[in-house]
Design a protein around this motif. Structure first.
Motif, PDB file in Angstrom:
ATOM      1  N   ILE A  70       0.877  -1.165   0.000  1.00  0.00           N
ATOM      2  CA  ILE A  70       0.000   0.000   0.000  1.00  0.00           C
ATOM      3  C   ILE A  70       0.917   1.219   0.000  1.00  0.00           C
ATOM      4  O   ILE A  70       1.438   1.605   1.049  1.00  0.00           O
ATOM      5  N   GLY A  71       1.156   1.773  -1.165  1.00  0.00           N
ATOM      6  CA  GLY A  71       2.084   2.898  -1.255  1.00  0.00           C
ATOM      7  C   GLY A  71       3.461   2.495  -0.778  1.00  0.00           C
ATOM      8  O   GLY A  71       4.054   1.541  -1.281  1.00  0.00           O
ATOM      9  N   LYS A  72       3.970   3.206   0.228  1.00  0.00           N
ATOM     10  CA  LYS A  72       5.298   2.918   0.778  1.00  0.00           C
ATOM     11  C   LYS A  72       5.211   2.075   2.046  1.00  0.00           C
ATOM     12  O   LYS A  72       6.106   2.103   2.890  1.00  0.00           O
ATOM     13  N   THR A  73       4.124   1.297   2.141  1.00  0.00           N
ATOM     14  CA  THR A  73       3.913   0.402   3.278  1.00  0.00           C
ATOM     15  C   THR A  73       3.703  -1.008   2.753  1.00  0.00           C
ATOM     16  O   THR A  73       3.004  -1.202   1.759  1.00  0.00           O
ATOM     17  N   ALA A  74       4.301  -1.976   3.425  1.00  0.00           N
ATOM     18  CA  ALA A  74       4.107  -3.382   3.080  1.00  0.00           C
ATOM     19  C   ALA A  74       3.617  -4.109   4.325  1.00  0.00           C
ATOM     20  O   ALA A  74       4.194  -3.954   5.404  1.00  0.00           O
ATOM     21  N   ILE A  75       2.557  -4.892   4.162  1.00  0.00           N
ATOM     22  CA  ILE A  75       2.031  -5.702   5.255  1.00  0.00           C
ATOM     23  C   ILE A  75       2.278  -7.155   4.884  1.00  0.00           C
ATOM     24  O   ILE A  75       1.757  -7.650   3.885  1.00  0.00           O
ATOM     25  N   LEU A  76       3.100  -7.815   5.699  1.00  0.00           N
ATOM     26  CA  LEU A  76       3.447  -9.207   5.462  1.00  0.00           C
ATOM     27  C   LEU A  76       2.806 -10.057   6.553  1.00  0.00           C
ATOM     28  O   LEU A  76       2.886  -9.716   7.734  1.00  0.00           O
ATOM     29  N   LEU A  77       2.157 -11.135   6.141  1.00  0.00           N
ATOM     30  CA  LEU A  77       1.599 -12.102   7.080  1.00  0.00           C
ATOM     31  C   LEU A  77       2.341 -13.415   6.906  1.00  0.00           C
ATOM     32  O   LEU A  77       2.459 -13.923   5.786  1.00  0.00           O
ATOM     33  N   ASN A  78       2.865 -13.931   8.007  1.00  0.00           N
ATOM     34  CA  ASN A  78       3.522 -15.236   8.020  1.00  0.00           C
ATOM     35  C   ASN A  78       2.734 -16.155   8.943  1.00  0.00           C
ATOM     36  O   ASN A  78       2.525 -15.819  10.110  1.00  0.00           O
ATOM     37  N   LYS A  79       2.291 -17.295   8.407  1.00  0.00           N
ATOM     38  CA  LYS A  79       1.756 -18.345   9.277  1.00  0.00           C
ATOM     39  C   LYS A  79       2.945 -19.227   9.614  1.00  0.00           C
ATOM     40  O   LYS A  79       3.590 -19.767   8.715  1.00  0.00           O
ATOM     41  N   VAL A  80       3.252 -19.348  10.923  1.00  0.00           N
ATOM     42  CA  VAL A  80       4.473 -20.014  11.355  1.00  0.00           C
ATOM     43  C   VAL A  80       4.211 -20.948  12.526  1.00  0.00           C
ATOM     44  O   VAL A  80       3.197 -20.842  13.211  1.00  0.00           O
ATOM     45  N   VAL A  81       5.160 -21.834  12.728  1.00  0.00           N
ATOM     46  CA  VAL A  81       5.285 -22.558  13.992  1.00  0.00           C
ATOM     47  C   VAL A  81       6.639 -22.130  14.554  1.00  0.00           C
ATOM     48  O   VAL A  81       7.672 -22.332  13.915  1.00  0.00           O
ATOM     49  N   LEU A  82       6.591 -21.504  15.724  1.00  0.00           N
ATOM     50  CA  LEU A  82       7.783 -20.933  16.335  1.00  0.00           C
ATOM     51  C   LEU A  82       8.183 -21.751  17.561  1.00  0.00           C
ATOM     52  O   LEU A  82       7.353 -22.024  18.426  1.00  0.00           O
ATOM     53  N   VAL A  83       9.454 -22.122  17.597  1.00  0.00           N
ATOM     54  CA  VAL A  83      10.030 -22.765  18.781  1.00  0.00           C
ATOM     55  C   VAL A  83      10.932 -21.722  19.432  1.00  0.00           C
ATOM     56  O   VAL A  83      11.834 -21.179  18.789  1.00  0.00           O
ATOM     57  N   ALA A  84      10.660 -21.442  20.706  1.00  0.00           N
ATOM     58  CA  ALA A  84      11.427 -20.434  21.422  1.00  0.00           C
ATOM     59  C   ALA A  84      11.584 -20.860  22.873  1.00  0.00           C
ATOM     60  O   ALA A  84      10.828 -21.698  23.376  1.00  0.00           O
ATOM     61  N   VAL A  85      12.559 -20.260  23.537  1.00  0.00           N
ATOM     62  CA  VAL A  85      12.716 -20.430  24.971  1.00  0.00           C
ATOM     63  C   VAL A  85      12.275 -19.118  25.606  1.00  0.00           C
ATOM     64  O   VAL A  85      12.839 -18.056  25.326  1.00  0.00           O
ATOM     65  N   VAL A  86      11.230 -19.210  26.432  1.00  0.00           N
ATOM     66  CA  VAL A  86      10.662 -18.038  27.097  1.00  0.00           C
ATOM     67  C   VAL A  86      10.655 -18.318  28.596  1.00  0.00           C
ATOM     68  O   VAL A  86      10.062 -19.310  29.036  1.00  0.00           O
ATOM     69  N   GLY A  87      11.329 -17.469  29.346  1.00  0.00           N
ATOM     70  CA  GLY A  87      11.390 -17.676  30.787  1.00  0.00           C
ATOM     71  C   GLY A  87      12.015 -19.000  31.175  1.00  0.00           C
ATOM     72  O   GLY A  87      11.629 -19.617  32.166  1.00  0.00           O
ATOM     73  N   GLY A  88      12.959 -19.476  30.362  1.00  0.00           N
ATOM     74  CA  GLY A  88      13.650 -20.715  30.647  1.00  0.00           C
ATOM     75  C   GLY A  88      12.940 -21.970  30.175  1.00  0.00           C
ATOM     76  O   GLY A  88      13.471 -23.069  30.303  1.00  0.00           O
ATOM     77  N   ASN A  89      11.742 -21.818  29.622  1.00  0.00           N
ATOM     78  CA  ASN A  89      10.966 -22.971  29.143  1.00  0.00           C
ATOM     79  C   ASN A  89      10.871 -22.957  27.625  1.00  0.00           C
ATOM     80  O   ASN A  89      10.528 -21.924  27.037  1.00  0.00           O
ATOM     81  N   GLU A  90      11.150 -24.109  27.004  1.00  0.00           N
ATOM     82  CA  GLU A  90      10.992 -24.203  25.554  1.00  0.00           C
ATOM     83  C   GLU A  90       9.511 -24.365  25.230  1.00  0.00           C
ATOM     84  O   GLU A  90       8.835 -25.211  25.819  1.00  0.00           O
ATOM     85  N   VAL A  91       9.025 -23.533  24.329  1.00  0.00           N
ATOM     86  CA  VAL A  91       7.624 -23.571  23.921  1.00  0.00           C
ATOM     87  C   VAL A  91       7.539 -23.602  22.400  1.00  0.00           C
ATOM     88  O   VAL A  91       8.393 -23.041  21.704  1.00  0.00           O
ATOM     89  N   THR A  92       6.516 -24.262  21.904  1.00  0.00           N
ATOM     90  CA  THR A  92       6.230 -24.300  20.474  1.00  0.00           C
ATOM     91  C   THR A  92       4.825 -23.758  20.285  1.00  0.00           C
ATOM     92  O   THR A  92       3.876 -24.251  20.911  1.00  0.00           O
ATOM     93  N   ASN A  93       4.705 -22.724  19.456  1.00  0.00           N
ATOM     94  CA  ASN A  93       3.404 -22.094  19.241  1.00  0.00           C
ATOM     95  C   ASN A  93       3.155 -21.839  17.766  1.00  0.00           C
ATOM     96  O   ASN A  93       4.055 -21.396  17.050  1.00  0.00           O
ATOM     97  N   PRO A  94       1.909 -22.073  17.337  1.00  0.00           N
ATOM     98  CA  PRO A  94       1.511 -21.653  15.994  1.00  0.00           C
ATOM     99  C   PRO A  94       1.052 -20.189  16.054  1.00  0.00           C
ATOM    100  O   PRO A  94       0.263 -19.820  16.929  1.00  0.00           O
ATOM    101  N   PHE A  95       1.575 -19.373  15.158  1.00  0.00           N
ATOM    102  CA  PHE A  95       1.237 -17.957  15.129  1.00  0.00           C
ATOM    103  C   PHE A  95       0.926 -17.517  13.704  1.00  0.00           C
ATOM    104  O   PHE A  95       1.433 -18.100  12.741  1.00  0.00           O
ATOM    105  N   VAL A  96       0.158 -16.443  13.601  1.00  0.00           N
ATOM    106  CA  VAL A  96       0.216 -15.582  12.436  1.00  0.00           C
ATOM    107  C   VAL A  96       0.980 -14.358  12.912  1.00  0.00           C
ATOM    108  O   VAL A  96       0.622 -13.744  13.924  1.00  0.00           O
ATOM    109  N   VAL A  97       2.075 -14.066  12.236  1.00  0.00           N
ATOM    110  CA  VAL A  97       2.899 -12.917  12.595  1.00  0.00           C
ATOM    111  C   VAL A  97       2.659 -11.840  11.542  1.00  0.00           C
ATOM    112  O   VAL A  97       2.874 -12.069  10.350  1.00  0.00           O
TER     113      VAL A  97
END
Length: 121
Positions: A70-97
């Motif tokens: 949209i003009g000089k703006t780009a909107i990107l949508l990623n459907k992902v499965v993210l593996v991360a360590v949050v607060g010392g715990n490994e978590v796997t979450n499905p997201f739309v980013v």
């Protein structure tokens, strides 16, 4: 143009996993906002979270990607499965980013990044 935004987003995920703070700092707009499941961060706060290991991005499985320009703006949508360590715990979450990029002096800057957790994969 869409392909260059997709490539930039993929680079961003790599930089987040590898904690390449210089590259991330150059990519993030000064007024950028980051919305996670439990917090909202500014550019500097997001860099700090990655630097201090509060969130460690381990793996990103990008399943679908779309870009709207949209003009000089780009909107990107990623459907992902993210593996991360949050607060010392490994978590796997499905997201739309949702990633919003703005063009500034011939460069794309990430202005917003929001994680929306999906109920199912």
């Amino acid at each position: 143009m869409e392909q260059s935004i997709i490539a930039l987003s993929k680079n961003k995920w790599e930089w987040m996993m590898e904690r390449q703070l210089y590259d991330l700092s150059n990519l993030f707009h000064e007024k950028a906002v980051f919305v996670h499941m439990g917090a909202t961060f500014s550019k500097n706060e997001e860099i700090d979270v990655i630097n201090n290991g509060s969130i460690i991005y381990k793996n990103i499985d990008i399943q679908e990607t779309s870009v709207q320009l949209i003009g000089k703006t780009a909107i990107l949508l990623n459907k992902v499965v993210l593996v991360a360590v949050v607060g010392g715990n490994e978590v796997t979450n499905p997201f739309v980013v949702t990633e919003v990029y703005v063009q500034q002096e011939e460069q794309w800057k990430l202005a917003s990044m929001s994680f929306t957790r999906l109920l199912t994969q």
